[in-house]
Design an enzyme around this catalytic site. Structure first.
Site, PDB file in Angstrom:
ATOM      1  N   GLY A  40       7.239 -20.693   0.179  1.00 41.06           N
ATOM      2  CA  GLY A  40       7.896 -21.959  -0.120  1.00 41.06           C
ATOM      3  C   GLY A  40       8.814 -21.911  -1.317  1.00 41.06           C
ATOM      4  O   GLY A  40       8.989 -20.874  -1.964  1.00 41.06           O
ATOM      5  N   ASN A  71       0.819  -1.214   0.000  1.00 48.44           N
ATOM      6  CA  ASN A  71       0.000   0.000   0.000  1.00 48.44           C
ATOM      7  C   ASN A  71       0.857   1.270   0.000  1.00 48.44           C
ATOM      8  O   ASN A  71       1.711   1.427  -0.853  1.00 48.44           O
ATOM      9  CB  ASN A  71      -0.978  -0.032   1.171  1.00 48.44           C
ATOM     10  CG  ASN A  71      -1.906  -1.222   1.103  1.00 48.44           C
ATOM     11  OD1 ASN A  71      -2.288  -1.654   0.021  1.00 48.44           O
ATOM     12  ND2 ASN A  71      -2.269  -1.796   2.237  1.00 48.44           N
TER      13      ASN A  71
END
Length: 568
Positions: free
Chosen positions: A541, A490
């Site tokens: 991951g 943001n």
């Protein structure tokens, strides 16, 4: 007459070049290069004289709607500069979008969030191409603080505009309501009103919990601020001919060069535990592996890959995994193949870039982790460590005032503290708990820090407020904790991260740079983490391109620093 004109032009040219010290500098260049006798003389002359050219200045910003790693819209910001009188594209950055809705949200909520996201990206593109493009023109990209100050003021003005519009709409709604005649309410039938009986106990939670704090409002278009600030930082690094992490480190240390740089340890997500049936376990969202500090990053990631490969094999063959009952009895075999056995692995990769599965309880999960490590010749707590993202804010049942840790099993905030104490005592290889409690349960945060602070890190991620609200009078506005996960989202600016990590360093908190759920292929987050001196980096991951590209960047930085002798 024509000859006089030529003489006048030669005189003007000579005066112009003398005024620019061209003859003097050409003589210096020729004298300096003659002993070298470079093969490409004119190229070397251009290099020598380039130090006298004007610094590049911003000439254009381009905002564009692009897709992130999961096919959702996000913002790309391109920076163009005037370099040696020509317009050049310097760099671009793609923002990661952070959604605040939970994974198990209803379809209506997801649809509303997607619309809001699309509107926000469209507004951000408009801001970049219009207002910010005009506002930042002719500035030098190396002046990060000046640019960020202007971006901050622009954003503040937009927030004030939004407040004025909302106030005007509320006043109009009140005026309309005042003109509407009241509708008489039907009288209550006699004898139906029930008074509370004296002495009757109300069904309430054992101990009232603090209500959930409202979600921090996100201004439509705020992506433009963060995207532009990061793009300017990348442009400053490119123009200075240094890596982005070096540029960030210089900005944080007020241009004082650092001889050595310490790389952040990766928190590699191995499992994303689904909180849906038939799985009962809800108190674990992510299981992460942390390599020991004595390994290089390359060695650590290779070790994690070995464990991931073995974990995949075990999950695809659940009969080979240790179950909760003894396998040598008929009863045990029956139970292992029934409800109490390990759930069948869902053959898909999570948006976090890791394996997705579910479990019946946390001990079952940790037993499988120990088996996977043991099968690869590794020991948890020595060769690799665990971190668990509890995501406690997703567990609270506000009707009961308790956390649902397993399907149908609830615990109060005080009971959660005791539960984590038992967990860490039994499994000391867990060295970090992320969001073990909601941010509102500040008393329990203090209790868990006193109980476990010397045994493991207690990290606030969603339990921390947004970056713009973290700084209050040079203090960190979070519950008592060991450290904070910071996300570049943001309206966050590069200067905000530099200031905030400086405060965290001074208060001996650890800093973790984390990637948002909606990740992009932009790898700038890694450079930010390295330049800011973060202790850990949380990237998800080792699958999915938008995740792996960041690990590749981390490995490239390690190789570069080791080659230059700057790796601590």
């Amino acid at each position: 007459m024509e000859a006089d004109g030529r003489r006048e032009r030669r005189r003007e040219a000579a005066e112009y070049y003398r005024g620019q010290r061209v003859p003097e500098r050409m003589e210096e260049a020729l004298n300096a290069l003659f002993p070298l006798r470079p093969e490409d003389l004119y190229g070397e002359l251009a290099n020598y004289l380039s130090k006298y050219s004007k610094p590049p200045i911003i000439c254009k910003l381009v905002g564009r709607k692009v897709l992130d790693g999961v096919g959702q819209p996000t913002l790309e910001v391109e920076i163009y500069c005037t370099v040696k009188n020509y317009e050049q594209r310097i760099c671009s950055t793609v923002m990661s979008y952070h959604s605040q809705i939970p994974e198990n949200a209803v379809p209506e909520t997801i649809e509303a969030d997607e619309k809001e996201r699309n509107d926000s990206v469209n507004t951000a593109v408009e801001w970049v191409n219009e207002s910010l493009n005009t506002m930042l023109r002719d500035l030098e990209p190396i002046n990060q603080c000046q640019v960020d100050k202007m971006l901050g003021e622009y954003f503040t003005n937009k927030v004030e505009e939004k407040k004025k519009i909302q106030k005007q709409e509320e006043e109009e709604a009140e005026a309309t309501l005042a003109l509407t005649p009241p509708t008489p309410s039907p009288a209550s039938p006699p004898g139906k009103k029930k008074a509370a009986k004296a002495g009757k106990k109300l069904s309430v939670a054992e101990r009232p919990i603090p209500p959930a704090e409202p979600a921090e409002p996100v201004l439509c278009g705020s992506l433009a601020i963060g995207g532009t600030s990061l793009a300017i930082a990348k442009a400053g690094a490119t123009i200075s001919h240094i890596p982005l992490y070096s540029h960030i480190a210089l900005l944080k240390r007020a241009q004082e060069s650092t001889e050595e740089i310490t790389l952040p340890l990766p928190m590699v997500t191995l499992l994303n535990c689904e909180k849906i049936t038939p799985s009962k376990l809800k108190s674990v969202k992510e299981v992460m592996l942390i390599p020991p500090v004595q390994l290089s990053l390359k060695q650590g990631i290779e070790r994690v890959l070995h464990i991931q490969k073995e974990m995949t094999r075990l999950l695809e063959s659940p009969g080979k995994m240790p179950g909760p009952q003894p396998a040598d009895s008929k009863k045990g075999r029956a139970q292992n193949s029934g409800k109490k056995g390990l759930p069948q692995f869902l053959k898909r990769i999570s948006h976090l870039g890791c394996l997705t599965t579910g479990y019946d309880d946390v001990e079952q999960l940790l037993l499988v982790m120990q088996t996977a490590c043991s099968n690869t010749g590794l020991e948890l707590g020595t060769d690799v460590y665990l971190a668990i993202n509890c995501a406690a804010h997703e567990l609270m049942d506000y009707d009961k005032g308790k956390y649902e840790i397993l399907t149908g099993t609830f615990k109060s905030p005080d009971e959660m503290v005791a539960m984590y104490g038992e967990l860490i005592d039994k499994f000391p290889f867990i060295i970090a708990l992320i969001d073990p409690l909601r941010k509102e349960d500040r008393e329990q945060w203090s209790n868990i820090c006193r109980a476990l602070g010397s045994k493991c890190y207690l990290i606030a991620e969603d339990a921390a407020t947004c970056i713009s609200k973290l700084k209050i009078d040079q203090n960190i506005n979070t519950p008592m904790c060991s450290g904070v996960v910071l996300k570049y989202i943001n309206q966050t600016k590069v200067s905000d991260l530099i200031e905030l990590t400086g405060i965290l360093d001074g208060q001996r908190h650890i800093t973790i740079l984390g990637s948002p759920d909606g990740e992009s292929s932009d790898d700038s987050l890694v450079d930010l983490a390295v330049g800011l001196g973060a202790r850990f980096i949380k990237l998800g991951g080792l699958s999915r391109g938008e995740r792996v590209t960041k690990y590749n960047r981390l490995l490239a930085i390690e190789e570069e620093l080791a080659k230059n002798g700057n790796l601590r």
